[in-house]
Design a protein around this motif. Structure first.
Motif, PDB file in Angstrom:
ATOM      1  N   LEU A   1      42.757  -6.050 -11.027  1.00 57.41           N
ATOM      2  CA  LEU A   1      42.522  -4.682 -10.565  1.00 57.41           C
ATOM      3  C   LEU A   1      43.534  -3.675 -11.108  1.00 57.41           C
ATOM      4  O   LEU A   1      43.174  -2.558 -11.477  1.00 57.41           O
TER       5      LEU A   1
ATOM      6  N   GLN B   1      38.903  -0.768 -11.345  1.00 56.48           N
ATOM      7  CA  GLN B   1      39.191   0.169 -10.258  1.00 56.48           C
ATOM      8  C   GLN B   1      38.037   1.150 -10.080  1.00 56.48           C
ATOM      9  O   GLN B   1      37.618   1.446  -8.954  1.00 56.48           O
TER      10      GLN B   1
ATOM     11  N   PHE C   1      44.824  -0.920  -1.834  1.00 62.95           N
ATOM     12  CA  PHE C   1      43.869  -0.188  -2.668  1.00 62.95           C
ATOM     13  C   PHE C   1      42.519  -0.084  -1.966  1.00 62.95           C
ATOM     14  O   PHE C   1      41.903   0.992  -1.930  1.00 62.95           O
TER      15      PHE C   1
END
Length: 271
Positions: free
Chosen positions: A193, A200, A230
């Protein structure tokens, strides 16, 4: 190639006796609600103890599909998981969701929805607490029988989710035509990621789309706090992965749920 074929044939022959000899068993991985700070459900994951070796689905499920064994094996998983949910209810273990993977061949088989309805009624399990995961490959089989069975499953009150969303044949047309409740973000989008801006962007896009369509999202493969942060910052509420604990046997679910509720996590090397 010859070694691969021989291994395939060996697994196929041994699968025939696996269920009769009770070699299959289930482990359960928690599904964590980041807003509540606790696990609200589990996913049932099948394992096969063969010749003192634990085999995982990637090793035998494709073979089971090819040789036509996936229907009895899948129905056994469904039955065992629902019975376990009843047992947890009697033990007052606070779980509101049980997720079970279902193969398209099961959905296409005669009497599957009747079996599902019987198992829920016999075990006195609320249909709303069951979520059945289908793969994107299932979405290709949009014949009347599959669509009718999916609608009947939804009419029972059972939830539907698309597993590994984004890895197969993703299409807005499929989502529009099939009555799904949840999208599961594939773990491959989280593994790299922070080194891949495309991953993303894909995760953010799935979350935005799901929110616009009033669909739930579960992110799989969370292995560190940075990934959790995130996802939380981008509106993902439900997650699962090794960061919260590996899949465990039924008797070890309560201690794992308590560990998660205390905020204990498996610390990753990056932390």
């Amino acid at each position: 190639m010859n070694r691969t074929v021989q291994k395939h044939l060996k697994i196929a022959s041994e699968l025939r006796d696996g269920l009769d000899r009770e070699q299959f068993f289930l482990h359960y991985q928690p599904i964590v609600d980041l807003e509540q700070g606790r696990a609200i459900g589990v996913e049932a994951l099948v394992r096969w103890k063969n010749r003192k070796t634990i085999r995982y689905p990637d090793e035998f499920v494709p073979v089971a599909e090819e040789m036509g064994f996936i229907i009895p094996m899948g129905n056994w998983v469904l039955k065992t998981a629902i019975q376990q949910m009843r047992a947890w209810m009697e033990q007052t273990i606070p779980l509101s969701r049980l997720t079970v993977n279902v193969d398209v061949n099961q959905i296409h088989s005669n009497g599957f929805v009747d079996l599902l309805e019987f198992l829920l009624r016999e075990n006195r399990v609320d249909p709303a607490s069951l979520e059945m995961e289908i793969t994107e490959r299932t979405l290709l089989f949009q014949d009347r029988y599959v669509m009718s069975n999916l609608s009947r499953i939804r009419d029972l009150g059972v939830r539907l989710s698309i597993d590994d969303f984004g890895m197969g044949y993703s299409s807005m047309n499929y989502i529009r035509n099939i009555p799904v409740n949840t999208l599961k973000i594939d773990r491959s989008f989280l593994s790299d990621l922070f080194n891949n801006l495309y991953d993303q962007a894909i995760v953010r896009t799935i979350l935005t789309m799901a929110n616009s369509l009033s669909l739930g999202v579960v992110a799989e493969g969370v292995e560190c706090g940075e990934q959790e942060y995130f996802l939380r910052e981008n509106g993902c509420v439900l997650v699962q992965g090794f960061y919260y604990g590996k899949p465990v046997s039924p008797e070890n679910i309560r201690p794992l749920l308590e560990q998660i509720a205390r905020g204990e996590r498996r610390i990753s090397p990056r932390q």
